[in-house]
Design an enzyme around this catalytic site. Structure first.
Site, PDB file in Angstrom:
ATOM      1  N   HIS A  87       0.822  -1.217   0.000  1.00 57.88           N
ATOM      2  CA  HIS A  87       0.000   0.000   0.000  1.00 57.88           C
ATOM      3  C   HIS A  87       0.849   1.257   0.000  1.00 57.88           C
ATOM      4  O   HIS A  87       0.385   2.316   0.396  1.00 57.88           O
ATOM      5  CB  HIS A  87      -0.943  -0.002   1.218  1.00 57.88           C
ATOM      6  N   THR A 102      -3.151  -8.735  10.884  1.00 61.38           N
ATOM      7  CA  THR A 102      -4.048  -8.077   9.947  1.00 61.38           C
ATOM      8  C   THR A 102      -5.480  -8.550  10.156  1.00 61.38           C
ATOM      9  O   THR A 102      -5.719  -9.712  10.463  1.00 61.38           O
ATOM     10  CB  THR A 102      -3.635  -8.293   8.466  1.00 61.38           C
ATOM     11  N   SER A 103      -6.417  -7.601   9.987  1.00 63.58           N
ATOM     12  CA  SER A 103      -7.835  -7.966  10.147  1.00 63.58           C
ATOM     13  C   SER A 103      -8.325  -8.703   8.901  1.00 63.58           C
ATOM     14  O   SER A 103      -9.420  -9.244   8.875  1.00 63.58           O
ATOM     15  CB  SER A 103      -8.682  -6.702  10.361  1.00 63.58           C
ATOM     16  N   ALA A 148       2.053  -9.914  18.681  1.00 64.75           N
ATOM     17  CA  ALA A 148       3.072 -10.326  17.704  1.00 64.75           C
ATOM     18  C   ALA A 148       4.493 -10.231  18.253  1.00 64.75           C
ATOM     19  O   ALA A 148       5.344 -11.081  17.962  1.00 64.75           O
ATOM     20  CB  ALA A 148       2.929  -9.469  16.448  1.00 64.75           C
TER      21      ALA A 148
HETATM   22  C1  BV8 Z   1      -8.649  -1.726  -5.102  1.00 66.05           C
HETATM   23  C2  BV8 Z   1      -2.848   2.974   2.688  1.00 66.05           C
HETATM   24  C3  BV8 Z   1      -9.446  -1.635  -7.347  1.00 66.05           C
HETATM   25  C4  BV8 Z   1      -3.438   4.321   2.953  1.00 66.05           C
HETATM   26  C5  BV8 Z   1      -4.693   1.378   2.805  1.00 66.05           C
HETATM   27  C6  BV8 Z   1     -15.955  -4.727  -0.800  1.00 66.05           C
HETATM   28  C7  BV8 Z   1     -15.426  -5.988  -0.665  1.00 66.05           C
HETATM   29  C8  BV8 Z   1     -14.078  -6.229  -0.937  1.00 66.05           C
HETATM   30  C9  BV8 Z   1     -13.252  -5.192  -1.370  1.00 66.05           C
HETATM   31  C10 BV8 Z   1     -13.805  -3.947  -1.489  1.00 66.05           C
HETATM   32  C11 BV8 Z   1     -15.144  -3.702  -1.208  1.00 66.05           C
HETATM   33  N1  BV8 Z   1     -15.376  -2.389  -1.413  1.00 66.05           N
HETATM   34  C12 BV8 Z   1     -14.228  -1.794  -1.803  1.00 66.05           C
HETATM   35  C13 BV8 Z   1     -13.287  -2.737  -1.881  1.00 66.05           C
HETATM   36  C14 BV8 Z   1     -11.909  -2.567  -2.286  1.00 66.05           C
HETATM   37  C15 BV8 Z   1     -11.106  -1.968  -1.135  1.00 66.05           C
HETATM   38  C16 BV8 Z   1     -11.287  -2.736   0.135  1.00 66.05           C
HETATM   39  O1  BV8 Z   1     -10.697  -3.795   0.312  1.00 66.05           O
HETATM   40  N2  BV8 Z   1     -12.111  -2.185   1.037  1.00 66.05           N
HETATM   41  C17 BV8 Z   1     -12.326  -2.891   2.314  1.00 66.05           C
HETATM   42  C18 BV8 Z   1     -12.267  -1.892   3.470  1.00 66.05           C
HETATM   43  C19 BV8 Z   1     -13.668  -3.595   2.232  1.00 66.05           C
HETATM   44  N3  BV8 Z   1      -9.740  -2.096  -1.585  1.00 66.05           N
HETATM   45  C20 BV8 Z   1      -9.207  -1.131  -2.341  1.00 66.05           C
HETATM   46  O2  BV8 Z   1      -9.759  -0.102  -2.647  1.00 66.05           O
HETATM   47  C21 BV8 Z   1      -7.807  -1.443  -2.850  1.00 66.05           C
HETATM   48  N4  BV8 Z   1      -7.802  -1.142  -4.261  1.00 66.05           N
HETATM   49  O3  BV8 Z   1      -9.390  -2.628  -4.809  1.00 66.05           O
HETATM   50  O4  BV8 Z   1      -8.607  -1.130  -6.319  1.00 66.05           O
HETATM   51  C22 BV8 Z   1      -8.759  -1.233  -8.562  1.00 66.05           C
HETATM   52  C23 BV8 Z   1      -8.088  -2.203  -9.311  1.00 66.05           C
HETATM   53  C24 BV8 Z   1      -7.439  -1.796 -10.456  1.00 66.05           C
HETATM   54  C25 BV8 Z   1      -7.411  -0.442 -10.823  1.00 66.05           C
HETATM   55  C26 BV8 Z   1      -8.080   0.509 -10.030  1.00 66.05           C
HETATM   56  C27 BV8 Z   1      -8.747   0.123  -8.884  1.00 66.05           C
HETATM   57  C28 BV8 Z   1      -6.767  -0.545  -2.198  1.00 66.05           C
HETATM   58  C29 BV8 Z   1      -6.821  -0.706  -0.714  1.00 66.05           C
HETATM   59  C30 BV8 Z   1      -5.645   0.058  -0.094  1.00 66.05           C
HETATM   60  C31 BV8 Z   1      -6.182   1.038   0.917  1.00 66.05           C
HETATM   61  N5  BV8 Z   1      -5.045   1.659   1.595  1.00 66.05           N
HETATM   62  N6  BV8 Z   1      -3.643   1.959   3.395  1.00 66.05           N
HETATM   63  C32 BV8 Z   1      -3.217   4.743   4.373  1.00 66.05           C
HETATM   64  O5  BV8 Z   1      -2.599   4.003   5.178  1.00 66.05           O
HETATM   65  O6  BV8 Z   1      -3.645   5.879   4.693  1.00 66.05           O
HETATM   66  S1  BV8 Z   1      -5.545   0.165   3.645  1.00 66.05           S
HETATM   67  C33 BV8 Z   1      -5.237   0.198   5.321  1.00 66.05           C
HETATM   68  O7  BV8 Z   1      -5.926  -0.960   5.856  1.00 66.05           O
HETATM   69  C34 BV8 Z   1      -3.796  -0.006   5.715  1.00 66.05           C
HETATM   70  O8  BV8 Z   1      -2.885  -0.159   4.652  1.00 66.05           O
HETATM   71  C35 BV8 Z   1      -3.829  -1.305   6.487  1.00 66.05           C
HETATM   72  O9  BV8 Z   1      -2.696  -1.990   6.371  1.00 66.05           O
HETATM   73  C36 BV8 Z   1      -4.969  -1.974   5.820  1.00 66.05           C
HETATM   74  C37 BV8 Z   1      -5.499  -3.220   6.428  1.00 66.05           C
HETATM   75  O10 BV8 Z   1      -5.694  -3.011   7.787  1.00 66.05           O
HETATM   76  P1  BV8 Z   1      -4.851  -3.936   8.806  1.00 66.05           P
HETATM   77  O11 BV8 Z   1      -3.397  -3.774   8.503  1.00 66.05           O
HETATM   78  O12 BV8 Z   1      -5.385  -5.310   8.787  1.00 66.05           O
HETATM   79  O13 BV8 Z   1      -5.119  -3.210  10.158  1.00 66.05           O
HETATM   80  P2  BV8 Z   1      -6.453  -3.280  11.029  1.00 66.05           P
HETATM   81  O14 BV8 Z   1      -6.420  -2.132  11.977  1.00 66.05           O
HETATM   82  O15 BV8 Z   1      -7.626  -3.482  10.136  1.00 66.05           O
HETATM   83  O16 BV8 Z   1      -6.282  -4.630  11.859  1.00 66.05           O
HETATM   84  C38 BV8 Z   1      -5.246  -4.723  12.827  1.00 66.05           C
HETATM   85  C39 BV8 Z   1      -5.119  -6.197  13.123  1.00 66.05           C
HETATM   86  O17 BV8 Z   1      -4.014  -6.381  14.000  1.00 66.05           O
HETATM   87  C40 BV8 Z   1      -6.346  -6.764  13.834  1.00 66.05           C
HETATM   88  O18 BV8 Z   1      -6.609  -8.044  13.308  1.00 66.05           O
HETATM   89  C41 BV8 Z   1      -5.875  -6.867  15.297  1.00 66.05           C
HETATM   90  O19 BV8 Z   1      -6.493  -7.953  15.965  1.00 66.05           O
HETATM   91  C42 BV8 Z   1      -4.403  -7.149  15.112  1.00 66.05           C
HETATM   92  N7  BV8 Z   1      -3.556  -6.719  16.239  1.00 66.05           N
HETATM   93  C43 BV8 Z   1      -3.649  -5.576  16.976  1.00 66.05           C
HETATM   94  N8  BV8 Z   1      -2.649  -5.543  17.887  1.00 66.05           N
HETATM   95  C44 BV8 Z   1      -1.915  -6.682  17.696  1.00 66.05           C
HETATM   96  C45 BV8 Z   1      -2.484  -7.422  16.648  1.00 66.05           C
HETATM   97  N9  BV8 Z   1      -1.990  -8.605  16.235  1.00 66.05           N
HETATM   98  C46 BV8 Z   1      -0.888  -9.061  16.864  1.00 66.05           C
HETATM   99  N10 BV8 Z   1      -0.277  -8.398  17.871  1.00 66.05           N
HETATM  100  C47 BV8 Z   1      -0.765  -7.213  18.318  1.00 66.05           C
HETATM  101  N11 BV8 Z   1      -0.147  -6.575  19.346  1.00 66.05           N
END
Ligand code: BV8
Ligand code: ZN
Length: 239
Positions: free
Chosen positions: A118, A186-187, A229
């Site tokens: 990303h 990751t979630s 982690a």
């Molecule tokens: C694309 C950069 C098409 C910016 C980020 C419906 C269904 C499926 C997909 C979609 C949908 N509607 C839209 C979509 C597509 C969309 C998407 O997936 N949306 C989701 C929300 C449903 N995806 C996109 O738009 C992607 N592009 O599809 O483009 C396309 C194709 C061709 C040409 C044109 C277009 C692009 C997505 C990229 C978005 N950018 N980040 C920024 O940072 O500002 S995403 C953002 O979320 C971060 O990068 C992050 O990494 C990412 C995922 O989150 P996680 O890393 O998992 O973090 P989260 O907080 O969610 O979870 C933390 C986890 O850690 C938890 O599980 C927790 O339990 C755990 N944890 C916490 N503490 C600990 C731990 N584990 C271990 N130890 C600990 N101590």
């Protein structure tokens, strides 16, 4: 199957691919995206901010959010989980890291084979000349400008934007040609990143997840290691 078996199974021939998310950086003090009280997006919604539409509607507001996050990240250091993955490079055949994180902590820890799926919050890209530069200035002048006079944007992938084709291809390669696939903190909600775990599983890799709680890819894992982690990932290297 236990973590002990996984540790003992890793030899100099083992190909390891890692998919990391915000949870690997949480012990370093980096707020996660969908976490609890410390969540980054609690008071600001991702749809409002991490999208091209939000940026063109109000570039100053989006830059203030990124500048605030860069300020939060500046003092953060890699933790034992990041370092364990560097150490793993000396034990396994090869280690490829696909990170969803934009915080740069895997690089700081010394990981060599890393793909920032990303992008990076420390990179700026010019909307006019397209130049990409590492820029670690904190705080930034808002709105930062390129030497060419063009407006800069954060060098991250926003929702609705495609993944860099080279990185996408290499990530699919690394996920379909590995013996061991580690999913760390990751979630599993964001695609196509989360899909890498499914590719690995379908191609016969052993998939091990390290998290506090199950998430979107947990149905595709062979082993779920519960815990923070920084405490669990180092157990891949030693007792
Ligand atoms: C694309 C950069 C098409 C910016 C980020 C419906 C269904 C499926 C997909 C979609 C949908 N509607 C839209 C979509 C597509 C969309 C998407 O997936 N949306 C989701 C929300 C449903 N995806 C996109 O738009 C992607 N592009 O599809 O483009 C396309 C194709 C061709 C040409 C044109 C277009 C692009 C997505 C990229 C978005 N950018 N980040 C920024 O940072 O500002 S995403 C953002 O979320 C971060 O990068 C992050 O990494 C990412 C995922 O989150 P996680 O890393 O998992 O973090 P989260 O907080 O969610 O979870 C933390 C986890 O850690 C938890 O599980 C927790 O339990 C755990 N944890 C916490 N503490 C600990 C731990 N584990 C271990 N130890 C600990 N101590
Ligand atoms: Zn420029």
């Amino acid at each position: 199957m236990e973590l002990k078996n996984i540790r003992e199974s890793i030899t100099y021939k083992t190909r390891v691919t890692v998919l990391s998310g915000a949870g690997i950086s949480a012990p370093s003090g980096v707020p996660t995206f969908r976490g609890g009280a410390d969540s980054l997006w609690e008071n600001m919604r991702p749809e409002e901010l991490a999208t091209p539409q939000a940026f063109s509607a109000d570039p100053e507001k989006v830059w203030r959010w990124y500048d605030w996050r860069r300020g939060l990240l500046e003092p953060c250091k890699p933790n034992a989980a990041h370092y364990a993955l560097v150490e793993l490079e000396n034990i396994a055949g090869n280690v490829t890291i696909i990170t969803q994180n934009v915080d740069g902590l895997h690089q700081l820890a010394g990981s060599t084979n890393l793909m920032e799926f990303h992008g990076s919050i420390w990179v700026t890209r010019c909307l006019k000349c397209n130049e990409e530069k590492i820029n670690r200035t904190v705080p930034l002048p808002i709105i930062p400008e390129c030497e060419c006079g063009g407006m800069l944007r954060p060098g991250v992938v926003w929702f609705g934007e495609g993944i860099n084709p080279g990185i996408m291809q290499a990530s699919i390669e690394a996920s379909s040609n590995c013996d061991l696939f580690l999913v760390i903190g990751t979630s599993g909600l964001v695609h196509p990143a989360a899909g890498m775990a499914h590719i690995a599983k379908d191609s016969g890799a052993t998939v091990v997840e390290f998290n506090l709680e199950p998430g979107g890819v947990s149905s595709h894992t062979d082993l779920f290691v519960t815990g923070s982690a920084d405490l669990t990932v180092p157990q891949l290297i030693s007792e």
